[in-house]
Design an enzyme around this catalytic site. Structure first.
Site: not given
Ligand code: NAI
Length: 300
Positions: A132, A153
């Site tokens: 994002s 996204h």
């Molecule tokens: P989250 O924190 O809920 O999940 C992150 C995931 O990444 C988890 O499954 C975790 O195990 C994994 N992870 C963490 N460190 C890692 C590593 N070193 N190697 C591989 N996997 C790893 O985060 P969320 O909110 O699901 O965000 C994920 C992506 O989506 C990010 O790029 C974020 O910017 C994007 N995003 C988030 C939104 C939101 O509102 N939370 C909206 C749109 C996009």
């Protein structure tokens, strides 16, 4: 371009079991795609699967309100489309037409993941990032076939939010881009087209707006409460900027602002805020910690 030119997406691999990976997986299995989620531990995979099951149960209850057996059959049938694996090595990357990375917002970690995946991609496979805040150009820095790379996204919570920004990188091919637009429509979402610029459309407009609300309050021009009331009643927004900041999470907001400020140090729209920095340093992160710009303590 005619529809037959598009890449037919059937098998999708989603990397990341967080909020976004789980939400995207739920929507994709609901629409009949075969989905594999890659997590990092059995616990995370189990949590992700049970969130998906709960989400599907809610849909099934609405669809079959008087028929618990059919509702259960419906959910189990959809869950048959879902596989869970603990490592990238076990994931069926070679068989997927679409791989979506939805892992932690860390540039180096995302770059390494893309480089690791590249040799295993099928000839027609598309790789997408759900980033994002980063530019696709930076995420794909170590990826050698940028024509098959783009941004998808989604918005949180994915099952409820209708929008998906489909981001065209500088080198994304037309067939890849059009195939993604078709995929997003099949998910029942509305795609919007956008280029590889900071924050794409929504966050590019939203982050400077939220920052200006903070700066307005820092200057003493208006109280947080009055700014929230003004934006709700004056523009019909469901939340005022401070309510929204606390909903998003102040750590997330700070992360995005700092990244953009570092990349564009002279752009006043991305100027950091001392108040935001101080709240994050104190652990006041918004709703998730009970306090941010506003207090969210449970009423006793
Ligand atoms: P989250 O924190 O809920 O999940 C992150 C995931 O990444 C988890 O499954 C975790 O195990 C994994 N992870 C963490 N460190 C890692 C590593 N070193 N190697 C591989 N996997 C790893 O985060 P969320 O909110 O699901 O965000 C994920 C992506 O989506 C990010 O790029 C974020 O910017 C994007 N995003 C988030 C939104 C939101 O509102 N939370 C909206 C749109 C996009």
């Amino acid at each position: 371009m005619v529809a037959s030119d598009l890449i037919e997406i059937e098998n999708v691999v989603i990397i990341g079991t967080g909020l976004m990976g789980t939400g995207i997986a739920q929507v994709a299995i609901e629409k009949g795609f075969a989905v594999t989620i890659v997590g990092r531990s059995q616990d995370k995979l189990t949590q992700s699967q049970s969130k998906i099951r709960n989400g599907l149960n809610r849909i099934a209850k609405k669809r079959f309100p008087d028929d618990a057996a059919t509702a259960e059959e419906f959910v189990e049938g959809l869950l048959d489309n879902l596989s869970l694996v603990k490592t990238i090595a076990e994931a069926p990357i070679e068989d997927a037409q679409l791989i979506i990375e939805a892992i932690v917002e860390n540039l180096k970690v995302k770059q390494k993941l893309l480089a690791d995946l590249e040799p295993r991609l099928a000839n027609n496979a598309i790789l997408c990032s759900n980033t994002s805040s980063f530019l696709l150009e930076d995420v794909s820095d170590k990826f050698n076939s940028p024509e098959r790379f783009a941004g998808l996204h989604f918005f949180n919570p994915v099952p409820a939010m209708k929008l998906c920004e489909v981001v065209k990188g500088g080198a994304t091919s037309d067939v890849v881009y059009d195939s993604l637009l078709a995929f997003v429509r099949k998910l029942g979402k509305t795609p919007v087209k956008c280029g590889d610029t900071p924050g794409f459309i929504v966050n590019r407009l939203l982050i400077p707006y939220l920052l200006e609300a903070i700066h307005m309050n820092e200057r003493g021009d208006a109280s947080k409460e009055d700014i929230d009331t003004a934006m709700k009643l004056g523009t019909g927004h469901p939340m005022g900027p401070f309510e929204l900041l606390d909903y998003i999470g102040l750590d997330t907001m700070k992360f995005v602002v700092d990244g953009w400020h570092q990349r564009y140090p002279d752009d006043p729209r991305f100027a950091p805020s001392e108040t935001l920095d101080a709240l994050v340093a104190e652990g006041k992160l918004g709703r998730k910690s009970g306090e941010g710009f506003l207090s969210h303590a449970p009423r006793g």
